[in-house]
Write an enzyme that holds these catalytic residues in place. Structure first.
Site, short mmCIF file in Angstrom:
data_model
loop_
_atom_site.label_atom_id
_atom_site.label_comp_id
_atom_site.label_asym_id
_atom_site.label_seq_id
_atom_site.Cartn_x
_atom_site.Cartn_y
_atom_site.Cartn_z
N ALA A 119 0.83 -1.21 0.00
CA ALA A 119 0.00 0.00 0.00
C ALA A 119 0.86 1.26 0.00
O ALA A 119 0.56 2.24 -0.70
CB ALA A 119 -0.93 -0.01 1.21
N LYS A 130 -6.62 -11.75 -7.56
CA LYS A 130 -5.25 -11.29 -7.76
C LYS A 130 -4.37 -12.00 -6.73
O LYS A 130 -4.35 -11.65 -5.56
CB LYS A 130 -5.14 -9.78 -7.60
CG LYS A 130 -3.75 -9.23 -7.92
CD LYS A 130 -3.72 -7.72 -7.79
CE LYS A 130 -2.33 -7.19 -8.16
NZ LYS A 130 -1.27 -7.73 -7.29
#
EC number: 6.5.1.2
Length: 673
Positions: free
Chosen positions: A36, A117
């Site tokens: 992130a 994913k």
């Protein structure tokens, strides 16, 4: 327009920082930041370059996919670049992607292939005449690393394809990953062997695939799902992405069982939400959803930008790992007295929520991870699991940071903390007084085999404690009709019945009372033995370690628990209050005539010629002796027949006297040692 100098400098620093983290992630498999945080850095640089295109440089991280491959492997140049995907971090991002693609294709609606994913390592597999001839990592997208020898060790990847309708030469692409169960087992083996553990399954998969010794790779629980192609003859291409996946699966290449064909942005978002709800039940880690335009001709028409296809996007789940700082470490006391250290964190958004605390489990865990107040740490939150600190970032530790030490007294009540050698849990010894243990100590005290207070169930105890009507077990005997009748589902009759039950419970036995106190490791049998041995509560409370060890069934650990419990002033005060409220028991009857072997403990081993083991035990017990199955420092004699077992060795080790069969028969005849 001219570019402000501070913007030029900001872009330069971002390029350097991103390139540094590329090397840590791709070359060293040792990232210092979370995905992130990396995505935020890249998004910031992309925004600057979009506003000031003149700042785009050929070596900008936005113009490439990753870092160069490590030098230990042979380089492989990809025939078709292995590009990364653009990211969508919100529903708005995904909707904007769908709107852009439909506009460029002049279509009202589109179908997409949606699939998880996977959080692993991308590989490119070259098949010739159905045989795997080369495997390479993605590397920087243009040049990867030849890992053929290791990929051959991944059982999920076929060395030869099935069927006959595959192209003579083509490349399949997919993700090598490590399932959760295999990851946990791998780390457990590493811990037992004293080796370094992996931080997460992605690092484990990457480290396993990039071994110079393929035997190491073969020992790792790796798996693989195919998701697309590289070089592939145009004449053999099917019409859609989902038909391509079906072909790969038909040829023996596993594909994700979770992939679906969905319609429009609404279908994509419905799939995203559904998979998000189930992601923690999947046997492998995922960090989002990938959407690809299903029509392969449409894919070709959309083409590529510098670093990603225009026909696909990765919709990320909220980050489950984030970096933050440990503000301090608190110690919480659970309902059974167990002390648990908890890290107070600077608030950080992770896993869809703002996290301010993370469990540290116990003192051993703190030592293993070396977490200290002030440290910068990586925090993980997965689903409903309590957030935990994954690792410390030692490079950012401030000089002089002191290691954390567990307290020696309970932070709730001030009683001594006990931790047995070899145990990882520390416990408060103030069971009768400690506020954190009120409910459990009261429920145990009132249970049928303890004080047997009829009608005082768990829910009623919760009410009494919750309304602060009682704080210790002694407060039970101070309750009155008015306070009880005001509780939920407690009329005057029920209240009167409970008061009567409390009054009856005051007349008990010393054994029941001792058991009701909740002394650690003092069960019903031990409580009965203690009451018979000491005869009074006062004698037990003042007993020395030697006196306690003289009691059958009381070893060093139980002795320590008993002495520590009665050494706490808070526990003694509650006991005094109970006695003042009228709790009492009859004095034990005078001890019967002492038998000649009373107080002696015997252990039998081997075979006796003159009698069976049961007969020998009965003869000993008739003379007052006690027979046990194991040798300890409390054993008085070991009786050894023919072919004795390991008990004889234990007796020799502890210096316990041993009687052969003749000596044993002489003892029975004399009736004394």
């Amino acid at each position: 327009m001219s570019v402000p100098a501070e913007v030029v400098e900001k872009a330069r620093k971002l390029r350097e920082e991103i390139e540094f983290h590329n090397v840590r992630y791709y070359r060293l498999d040792d990232p210092l930041i979370t995905d992130a945080e990396y995505d935020r850095l890249m998004a910031e640089l992309l925004a600057i370059e979009a506003r000031y295109p003149e700042l785009v440089t050929p070596d900008s991280p936005t113009q490439r996919v990753g870092a160069p491959p490590v030098e230990a492997f042979t380089e492989v140049r990809h025939e078709v670049p292995m590009l990364s995907l653009e990211n969508a971090f919100s529903e708005e991002d995904l909707t904007a992607f769908d709107r852009r693609v439909r506009k460029e294709l002049s279509r009202d609606t589109l179908e997409y292939v949606a699939e998880p994913k996977l959080d692993g390592l991308a590989v490119n597999l070259l098949y010739q005449d159905g045989v795997l001839v080369r495997a390479a990592t993605r590397g920087d997208g243009e040049v990867g690393e030849d890992v053929t020898h290791n990929v051959r060790a991944v059982r999920a990847i076929p060395l030869r394809l099935k069927g006959e309708d595959f192209p003579d030469r083509f490349e399949a692409r997919g993700e090598v990953f490590m399932p959760k169960r295999g990851f946990l087992a791998l780390n457990e083996r590493a811990r037992r062997s004293g080796e370094k553990t992996f931080v997460n399954p992605r690092n484990a998969a990457a480290g396993s695939l990039r071994q110079l010794d393929a035997r190491v790779t073969a020992s790792r629980p790796l798996s693989f799902y195919a998701y697309g192609i590289g070089a592939f003859p145009d004449a053999r291409l099917p019409a859609t992405q989902h038909e391509l996946l079906e072909s790969l699966q038909r040829w023996g290449l596993p594909v994700s069982p979770e992939y679906r064909v969905v319609r429009g942005a609404a279908g994509c978002l419905e799939y995203y939400r559904s998979l998000g709800e189930r992601r923690h039940d999947l046997p492998y880690d995922i960090d989002g959803v990938v959407y690809k335009v299903d029509d392969l001709k449409a894919q070709a028409g959309l083409g590529f930008v510098s670093r990603a296809p225009r026909w696909a996007i990765a919709h990320k789940f909220p980050a489950e790992e984030a970096r933050t700082r440990v503000v301090g470490i608190d110690v919480q006391v659970g309902r059974t007295g167990v002390l648990t250290p908890v890290a107070r964190l600077e608030p950080v958004f992770v896993g869809g929520v703002t996290v301010t605390n993370a469990t540290l489990h116990n003192a051993d865990e703190i030592r293993r991870k070396d977490v200290r107040p002030g440290d910068t740490v990586i925090v993980r939150r997965a689903g409903d699991v309590i957030p935990e600190i994954v690792r410390v970032v030692p490079e950012l530790r401030k000089p002089g940071a002191e290691p954390f030490r567990m307290p020696e007294v309970c932070p709730e009540c001030g009683s001594a903390v006990e931790a047995e050698p070899g145990e990882v849990l520390a416990r408060c010894s103030g069971g009768l007084y400690c506020p954190a243990q009120h409910k459990e100590s009261i429920k145990h005290f009132a249970s049928r085999r303890a004080m047997d207070i009829e009608g005082l169930g768990d829910k009623l105890v919760d009410q009494l404690v919750g309304r602060k009507l009682i704080a210790t077990v002694a407060d039970l005997y101070r309750l009155d009709l008015d306070r009880l009748a005001g509780l939920d589902r407690m009329g005057e009759k029920s209240a009167a019945n409970l008061l009567a039950a409390l009054e009856r419970s005051k007349r008990t036995t010393l054994a029941r009372f001792l058991y009701a106190l909740g002394i650690r490791d003092v069960g019903e049998v031990t409580a009965k033995v203690l009451s018979e041995h000491f005869g009074s509560l006062e004698a037990l409370m003042e007993a020395t370690e030697e006196e306690l060890l003289a009691v059958a069934d009381v070893g060093p650990v139980v002795s320590r628990h008993i002495r520590l419990f009665f050494a706490q002033p808070h526990n003694r005060e509650v006991i005094s209050q109970l006695l003042a409220c009228g709790v009492s028991w009859e004095k034990p009857a005078p001890a019967p005539r002492k038998l000649p072997l009373q107080g002696l403990v015997f252990v039998l081993t081997g075979t006796l010629a003159s009698m069976s083991r049961d007969e020998a035990r009965a003869r000993l017990e008739a003379l007052g002796a006690k027979c046990t199955g194991s040798v300890s420092r409390n054993t008085s004699f070991v009786v050894a027949g023919s072919e004795p077992g390991s008990k004889l060795d234990k007796a020799s080790e502890l210096g316990v006297p041993v009687l052969d069969e003749k000596g044993f028969l002489d003892l029975l005849e004399r009736g004394r040692p």
